[in-house]
Enzyme design. Structure first.
Site, short mmCIF file in Angstrom:
data_model
loop_
_atom_site.label_atom_id
_atom_site.label_comp_id
_atom_site.label_asym_id
_atom_site.label_seq_id
_atom_site.Cartn_x
_atom_site.Cartn_y
_atom_site.Cartn_z
CG ASN A 32 27.14 28.62 46.08
OD1 ASN A 32 26.26 29.04 46.82
ND2 ASN A 32 26.94 28.37 44.79
CD1 TRP A 33 27.98 27.10 52.84
CD2 TRP A 33 26.73 28.41 54.18
NE1 TRP A 33 28.69 27.34 54.00
CE2 TRP A 33 27.95 28.14 54.83
CE3 TRP A 33 25.79 29.22 54.82
CZ2 TRP A 33 28.24 28.66 56.09
CZ3 TRP A 33 26.08 29.72 56.06
CH2 TRP A 33 27.30 29.44 56.72
CE LYS A 34 25.97 24.79 44.58
NZ LYS A 34 26.04 23.80 43.51
CG HIS A 77 25.78 28.90 40.52
ND1 HIS A 77 25.10 27.76 40.15
CD2 HIS A 77 26.85 28.51 41.25
CE1 HIS A 77 25.74 26.70 40.67
NE2 HIS A 77 26.80 27.13 41.33
CD GLU A 132 23.26 24.96 41.55
OE1 GLU A 132 23.10 25.73 42.52
OE2 GLU A 132 24.07 24.01 41.58
CD GLU A 192 30.68 26.95 40.12
OE1 GLU A 192 31.16 26.60 41.20
OE2 GLU A 192 29.48 27.22 39.97
N GLY A 223 28.02 19.11 41.75
CA GLY A 223 27.21 18.23 42.58
C GLY A 223 27.14 16.80 42.10
CB SER A 241 32.78 17.37 42.13
OG SER A 241 31.40 17.16 41.85
N GLY A 248 30.87 23.97 46.54
CA GLY A 248 29.49 23.76 46.97
C GLY A 248 29.43 22.81 48.15
N GLY A 249 29.15 21.55 47.86
CA GLY A 249 28.94 20.55 48.92
C GLY A 249 30.01 20.54 50.01
P1 13P Z 1 29.74 21.28 44.21
O1 13P Z 1 31.07 21.61 44.85
O2 13P Z 1 28.74 20.76 45.19
O3 13P Z 1 29.91 20.42 43.00
O4 13P Z 1 29.12 22.67 43.70
C1 13P Z 1 29.92 23.53 42.98
C2 13P Z 1 29.20 24.81 42.83
O5 13P Z 1 28.19 24.89 42.15
C3 13P Z 1 29.71 25.98 43.56
O6 13P Z 1 29.10 27.15 43.14
#
Ligand code: 13P
Length: 252
Positions: A9-11, A96, A98, A168, A174, A214, A235-236
């Site tokens: 997930n590049w966000k 998600h 967010e 999640e 993050g 993470s 994510g990251g």
């Molecule tokens: P991180 O891997 O950066 O913690 O993000 C997880 C995430 O929100 C994937 O959708």
């Protein structure tokens, strides 16, 4: 049989050019390698078509990170599920934390988004997860059960079986603070038990439940080795091909 899946997930990261650099790098890294899981990359809307084209002929699939709750019409700025589908994207991340937190997405709204996705043959990757204070006050199981029930449990068995779920925990996203393998397994087993009660053993056993928060090359193998953890939503660590590859390889 449920599938093992590693989804990125590049966000809101990467220009289109940066996205294409990533896809070229990942293709090179995956060339001639055996891949034992499905691989999905969640990009911003405007990258979908080009990134999907770039991965054509490979096993890598492409996901949007959101879709509209309506089919079409006067909804300025929205992107419909059928538009996403027309880019050759195959999946859409919905629910998600967010989007729930910053864009006020409610269980009711998410219910409509899931229906839109399914009607355009997109596979929803539906996210659930509790905030830190909810875990600390021992409400995490109730919160996750409510998120599932509030958006998904009016679906028929047939429609539900098209979904991928992702657990999640908000406190792990993050933050560098991953859920322990035990915490992940405990919640994934709870989710599966909740699915057994609603949809029966077969659907529950066939549903892939991904862990996100993470997750990285250093912890993926341990997390994925749990019986109810069927992969990750990353994510990251999905932003660089060299960091994403070892997570895919955690299934080798
Ligand atoms: P991180 O891997 O950066 O913690 O993000 C997880 C995430 O929100 C994937 O959708």
């Amino acid at each position: 049989m449920r599938k093992n899946i590693v989804a990125g997930n590049w966000k809101m990261n990467k220009t289109l050019q940066e996205g294409l650099t990533f896809s070229n790098e990942l293709k090179k890294l995956l060339n001639n390698k055996s891949v034992n899981c499905e691989v999905v990359i969640g990009t911003p809307f405007i990258h979908l078509s080009e990134v999907a084209k770039s991965f054509k002929g490979t096993k890598v699939m492409v996901a949007a990170q959101n879709c509209a709750d309506k089919e079409s019409g006067a909804y300025t700025g929205e992107v419909s599920a059928s538009m996403i589908s027309s880019t050759n994207a195959t999946h859409v991340i919905l629910g998600h934390s967010e989007r729930r937190a910053y864009y006020n997405e409610t269980p009711e709204l998410l219910k409509d988004k899931v229906l839109q996705a399914l009607s355009s043959n997109l596979t929803p990757i539906f996210c659930v997860g509790e905030a830190l204070e909810e875990r600390e006050s021992d409400k995490h199981f109730d919160v996750v059960a409510e998120q599932l029930k509030g958006s998904l449990f009016e679906l028929s068995k047939d429609d539900f079986s098209k979904l991928i779920l992702a657990y999640e925990p908000v406190w792990a996203i993050g933050t560098g603070k991953t859920a322990s393998a035990e915490q992940a397994q405990e919640m994934h087993a709870f989710i599966r038990k909740t699915l057994v009660e609603k949809y029966g053993e077969e659907v529950a056993n066939d549903t892939s439940i991904l862990y996100g928060g993470s997750c990285n090359a250093g912890n993926a193998k341990e997390l994925f080795s749990n019986p109810d953890v069927d992969g990750g939503l990353i994510g990251g660590a999905s932003l660089e091909a060299e960091k994403f590859l070892p997570i895919i390889e955690a299934f080798n």
